[in-house]
Design a protein around this motif. Structure first.
Motif, PDB file in Angstrom:
ATOM      1  N   VAL A 107     127.817  -7.095  60.615  1.00 36.71           N
ATOM      2  CA  VAL A 107     128.379  -5.812  62.567  1.00 36.71           C
ATOM      3  C   VAL A 107     129.857  -5.333  61.261  1.00 36.71           C
ATOM      4  N   PHE A 108     130.498  -6.692  60.573  1.00 35.82           N
ATOM      5  CA  PHE A 108     132.070  -6.576  61.064  1.00 35.82           C
ATOM      6  C   PHE A 108     132.040  -6.342  59.260  1.00 35.82           C
ATOM      7  N   ALA A 109     131.377  -6.541  58.559  1.00 34.90           N
ATOM      8  CA  ALA A 109     132.056  -7.153  57.014  1.00 34.90           C
ATOM      9  C   ALA A 109     131.049  -6.064  56.136  1.00 34.90           C
ATOM     10  N   ALA A 110     129.919  -5.623  56.508  1.00 34.54           N
ATOM     11  CA  ALA A 110     128.709  -5.082  56.118  1.00 34.54           C
ATOM     12  C   ALA A 110     128.718  -3.423  55.695  1.00 34.54           C
ATOM     13  N   GLY A 111     128.792  -2.825  55.373  1.00 32.88           N
ATOM     14  CA  GLY A 111     128.215  -0.695  55.302  1.00 32.88           C
ATOM     15  C   GLY A 111     127.348  -0.135  54.876  1.00 32.88           C
ATOM     16  N   ARG A 112     127.178   0.761  54.762  1.00 34.71           N
ATOM     17  CA  ARG A 112     125.723   1.733  54.049  1.00 34.71           C
ATOM     18  C   ARG A 112     126.092   1.058  52.079  1.00 34.71           C
ATOM     19  N   SER A 113     127.152   1.072  51.250  1.00 35.40           N
ATOM     20  CA  SER A 113     126.930   0.755  50.387  1.00 35.40           C
ATOM     21  C   SER A 113     126.042  -0.715  49.972  1.00 35.40           C
ATOM     22  N   ASP A 114     126.878  -1.261  51.098  1.00 36.52           N
ATOM     23  CA  ASP A 114     124.796  -2.970  50.459  1.00 36.52           C
ATOM     24  C   ASP A 114     124.244  -2.436  50.826  1.00 36.52           C
ATOM     25  N   VAL A 115     123.016  -1.185  51.156  1.00 41.03           N
ATOM     26  CA  VAL A 115     121.915  -1.590  51.718  1.00 41.03           C
ATOM     27  C   VAL A 115     121.447  -0.983  50.096  1.00 41.03           C
ATOM     28  N   SER A 116     120.339  -2.458  49.723  1.00 41.91           N
ATOM     29  CA  SER A 116     119.984  -1.750  47.873  1.00 41.91           C
ATOM     30  C   SER A 116     118.630  -1.577  48.154  1.00 41.91           C
ATOM     31  N   ASP A 117     118.115  -2.055  49.200  1.00 41.73           N
ATOM     32  CA  ASP A 117     116.411  -1.047  49.530  1.00 41.73           C
ATOM     33  C   ASP A 117     116.242  -0.514  50.967  1.00 41.73           C
ATOM     34  N   VAL A 118     115.691   0.312  51.572  1.00 40.90           N
ATOM     35  CA  VAL A 118     114.747   0.349  52.377  1.00 40.90           C
ATOM     36  C   VAL A 118     113.373   0.516  52.404  1.00 40.90           C
ATOM     37  N   PHE A 119     112.500   0.706  52.861  1.00 38.47           N
ATOM     38  CA  PHE A 119     111.312   0.579  53.354  1.00 38.47           C
ATOM     39  C   PHE A 119     110.596   1.007  55.033  1.00 38.47           C
ATOM     40  N   VAL A 120     110.571   2.374  55.135  1.00 36.18           N
ATOM     41  CA  VAL A 120     109.778   2.844  56.321  1.00 36.18           C
ATOM     42  C   VAL A 120     108.292   2.532  56.187  1.00 36.18           C
ATOM     43  N   ALA A 121     107.431   2.211  57.007  1.00 37.00           N
ATOM     44  CA  ALA A 121     106.166   2.100  57.629  1.00 37.00           C
ATOM     45  C   ALA A 121     105.705   1.320  55.845  1.00 37.00           C
ATOM     46  N   GLY A 122     105.812   0.123  55.326  1.00 34.13           N
ATOM     47  CA  GLY A 122     105.978  -0.454  54.298  1.00 34.13           C
ATOM     48  C   GLY A 122     105.883   0.576  53.128  1.00 34.13           C
ATOM     49  N   GLU A 123     106.192   1.680  53.105  1.00 34.93           N
ATOM     50  CA  GLU A 123     106.640   2.350  51.366  1.00 34.93           C
ATOM     51  C   GLU A 123     108.327   2.439  51.008  1.00 34.93           C
ATOM     52  N   ARG A 124     108.550   1.634  50.277  1.00 36.63           N
ATOM     53  CA  ARG A 124     109.846   1.853  49.735  1.00 36.63           C
ATOM     54  C   ARG A 124     110.335   2.557  49.104  1.00 36.63           C
ATOM     55  N   VAL A 125     110.793   2.820  50.133  1.00 40.61           N
ATOM     56  CA  VAL A 125     111.693   5.070  49.901  1.00 40.61           C
ATOM     57  C   VAL A 125     113.256   4.666  49.454  1.00 40.61           C
ATOM     58  N   ILE A 126     113.638   3.240  49.629  1.00 40.32           N
ATOM     59  CA  ILE A 126     114.947   3.155  48.307  1.00 40.32           C
ATOM     60  C   ILE A 126     114.904   2.102  47.321  1.00 40.32           C
ATOM     61  N   ALA A 127     114.332   2.069  46.465  1.00 37.47           N
ATOM     62  CA  ALA A 127     115.057   1.215  45.446  1.00 37.47           C
ATOM     63  C   ALA A 127     115.507   0.917  44.547  1.00 37.47           C
ATOM     64  N   ASP A 128     116.103   0.218  44.531  1.00 36.74           N
ATOM     65  CA  ASP A 128     117.824  -0.001  43.992  1.00 36.74           C
ATOM     66  C   ASP A 128     119.203   0.654  44.508  1.00 36.74           C
ATOM     67  N   ARG A 129     118.638   1.295  45.786  1.00 33.20           N
ATOM     68  CA  ARG A 129     120.202   2.153  45.718  1.00 33.20           C
ATOM     69  C   ARG A 129     120.018   3.122  45.499  1.00 33.20           C
ATOM     70  N   VAL A 130     118.604   4.437  45.042  1.00 31.44           N
ATOM     71  CA  VAL A 130     117.970   5.087  45.098  1.00 31.44           C
ATOM     72  C   VAL A 130     116.989   5.705  44.880  1.00 31.44           C
ATOM     73  N   SER A 131     117.118   6.921  45.741  1.00 30.35           N
ATOM     74  CA  SER A 131     115.009   7.353  46.605  1.00 30.35           C
ATOM     75  C   SER A 131     114.018   7.581  45.432  1.00 30.35           C
ATOM     76  N   THR A 132     112.971   6.906  46.143  1.00 30.77           N
ATOM     77  CA  THR A 132     111.657   7.281  45.577  1.00 30.77           C
ATOM     78  C   THR A 132     110.504   8.483  45.744  1.00 30.77           C
ATOM     79  N   THR A 133     111.097   9.105  46.611  1.00 30.78           N
ATOM     80  CA  THR A 133     110.293  10.052  47.182  1.00 30.78           C
ATOM     81  C   THR A 133     111.249  11.525  46.611  1.00 30.78           C
ATOM     82  N   VAL A 134     112.718  11.994  46.864  1.00 27.32           N
ATOM     83  CA  VAL A 134     113.521  13.174  45.874  1.00 27.32           C
ATOM     84  C   VAL A 134     113.943  12.742  44.874  1.00 27.32           C
ATOM     85  N   ASP A 135     113.901  14.427  44.225  1.00 29.03           N
ATOM     86  CA  ASP A 135     115.005  14.058  42.921  1.00 29.03           C
ATOM     87  C   ASP A 135     116.660  14.428  44.184  1.00 29.03           C
TER      88      ASP A 135
END
Length: 444
Positions: free
Chosen positions: A396-424
């Motif tokens: 809450v008090f220290a982390a930020g969006r630049s610290d998000v490395s990977d994101v899964f939505v419904a099991g799909e890795r849509v952000i991998a190592d800070r890069v979108s896997t779905t769009v250019d």
């Protein structure tokens, strides 16, 4: 797709006990959290087949964030209405919207906003904007769960539609939305506000929405003191009273109230009766000088509070980490108590409360076996995240969006190592710059 999050340093579950797990593996299978395994247990049942293994020994795993109130397509209007209050903002932005925000532009702007959201760890957003079919398609392209639906005004509004057409669009929306692709997301009907939609029309809308499988309405409520005064002048009633009189607070419809800064805590919560969730947007409220929601008093009065960013024309970004931190600090400031809200409370507001408000609390909002795998990985390899003593407070008090490395939505890795896997992403940014420049040039 089967993915193993291996040797997770911390799993912030946000389960009923707010458990934090150490040194576990999280197995994602068929879009869901299939197993949580003690990585140190030599007797743990082996996993036979895996498509992907991710080393999470320096990662926090947590539920995806839910942005409970936003207008994603307005990314293309960022910076067009500065140093004004809400009335000045609306005057300038509505003129721009009427001039330039056609369906193709909305799709492009929503795709850009969806990518900005995902990079920041938001996996689902409650959106209110014109051309919702274009918005849903744009978000689907990028991989964001977008809860959205037709926007309603009494008058023609920037998109020029008559009321009868708007109501017909609401009736047709659930079937249309199913054809637009993307991860499963709730359907919304979005009357702009009680100052732009009459009590009679609100009642008509309620009749249409009640037949939906999951009836949900998303509207602005008591964002400013001036709004309350305007609604009282028009109707003789406060915004929440207008909604109650229209039958929308009878418990048959779920509601999301954008902002709620100036609710009457002595009377409005009783009318709301637990049937609505307030989308607290502290960044937008502060930037427009709309006021400060009193978190502790609101919770004491029985209100449920989620967190939103509002659109980028008013808040200028879609960063829920900033919104979380502002919400926590404002709660302390307005109450004079450093314990007015805990870090766990804020994290729940940005995940579980939002998911529950949108009718998906049984599927999203915590890291538990059987739930959908909408998950974030937070990279701990940063000076501002070193060392870790209280992981909830750290988020809450220290982390930020630049610290998000990977994101899964419904099991799909849509952000991998800070890069979108779905769009250019580079091409999307270039298209957005080109369209925004042409639009501004065309806008008188």
């Amino acid at each position: 797709m089967t993915t193993l999050l291996k040797n997770c340093a911390y799993v912030v579950t946000l389960d009923a006990d707010a458990s934090v797990l150490r040194d576990v593996d999280v197995l994602i299978d068929a879009g869901r959290i299939a197993r949580i395994i003690d990585a140190r247990d030599p007797l743990a049942e082996p996993i036979e087949t895996l498509d992907e293994t991710i080393d999470c020994s320096r990662r926090v795993v947590m539920p995806g964030l839910v942005n409970l109130h936003t207008h994603l397509a307005m990314t293309l209007l960022r910076g067009l209405a500065e140093d004004v209050d809400l009335d000045g903002f609306l005057t300038r932005v509505w003129a721009a919207e009427g001039a330039i925000m056609d369906a193709a532009t909305v799709r492009l702007g929503t795709s850009l906003g969806a990518l900005e959201s995902l990079r920041a760890g938001t996996t689902m957003a409650a959106d209110m904007y014109f051309h919702p079919d274009a918005g849903r398609a744009g978000a689907a392209e990028v991989g964001l769960r977008l809860a959205t639906g037709p926007v309603l005004f009494d008058g023609p509004g920037p998109d020029g539609l008559a009321w009868e057409r708007r109501l017909a669009d609401v009736e047709a929306w659930p079937a249309l939305a199913r054809t637009l692709g993307g991860p499963d997301a709730p359907d919304l009907a979005c009357p702009h506000s009680t100052y732009l939609v009459s009590p009679g029309h609100l009642a008509d809308l309620g009749q249409v929405v009640r037949v939906w499988r999951r009836p949900l309405i998303h509207t602005h409520v008591s964002e400013t003191a001036a709004e309350n005064a305007q609604v009282i002048a028009q109707t003789g009633r406060r915004p929440v009273q207008v909604l109650a009189d229209a039958g929308l607070l009878d418990g048959t419809i779920g509601l999301v109230f954008g902002h709620g800064v100036h609710l009457d805590l002595a009377s409005d919560p009783a009318l709301i009766g637990g049937h609505a969730t307030i989308a607290h947007c502290p960044a937008s409220n502060l930037k427009l000088a709309s006021g400060a929601l009193h978190w502790a008093a609101s919770v004491s009065a029985g209100l449920a509070l989620g967190i939103g960013t509002d659109g980028t024309s008013s808040s200028n970004d879609l960063d829920l980490w900033v919104a979380m931190r502002l919400a926590a600090m404002l709660a302390r400031l307005t109450s004079g108590r450093p314990d007015a809200v805990t870090s766990v409370d804020i994290l729940r507001a940005a995940t579980q409360v939002g998911a529950r408000a949108l009718g998906m609390g049984d599927r999203l909002g915590s890291v538990e076996v059987g739930k959908d795998a909408d998950l974030l990985l937070i990279d701990l390899d940063a000076e501002h995240l070193t060392p870790v003593h209280d992981v909830h407070a750290l988020l809450v008090f220290a982390a930020g969006r630049s610290d998000v490395s990977d994101v899964f939505v419904a099991g799909e890795r849509v952000i991998a190592d800070r890069v979108s896997t779905t769009v250019d992403a580079e091409a999307l940014r270039a298209q957005s710059r080109e369209r925004a420049a042409a639009a501004v040039e065309a806008w008188p």
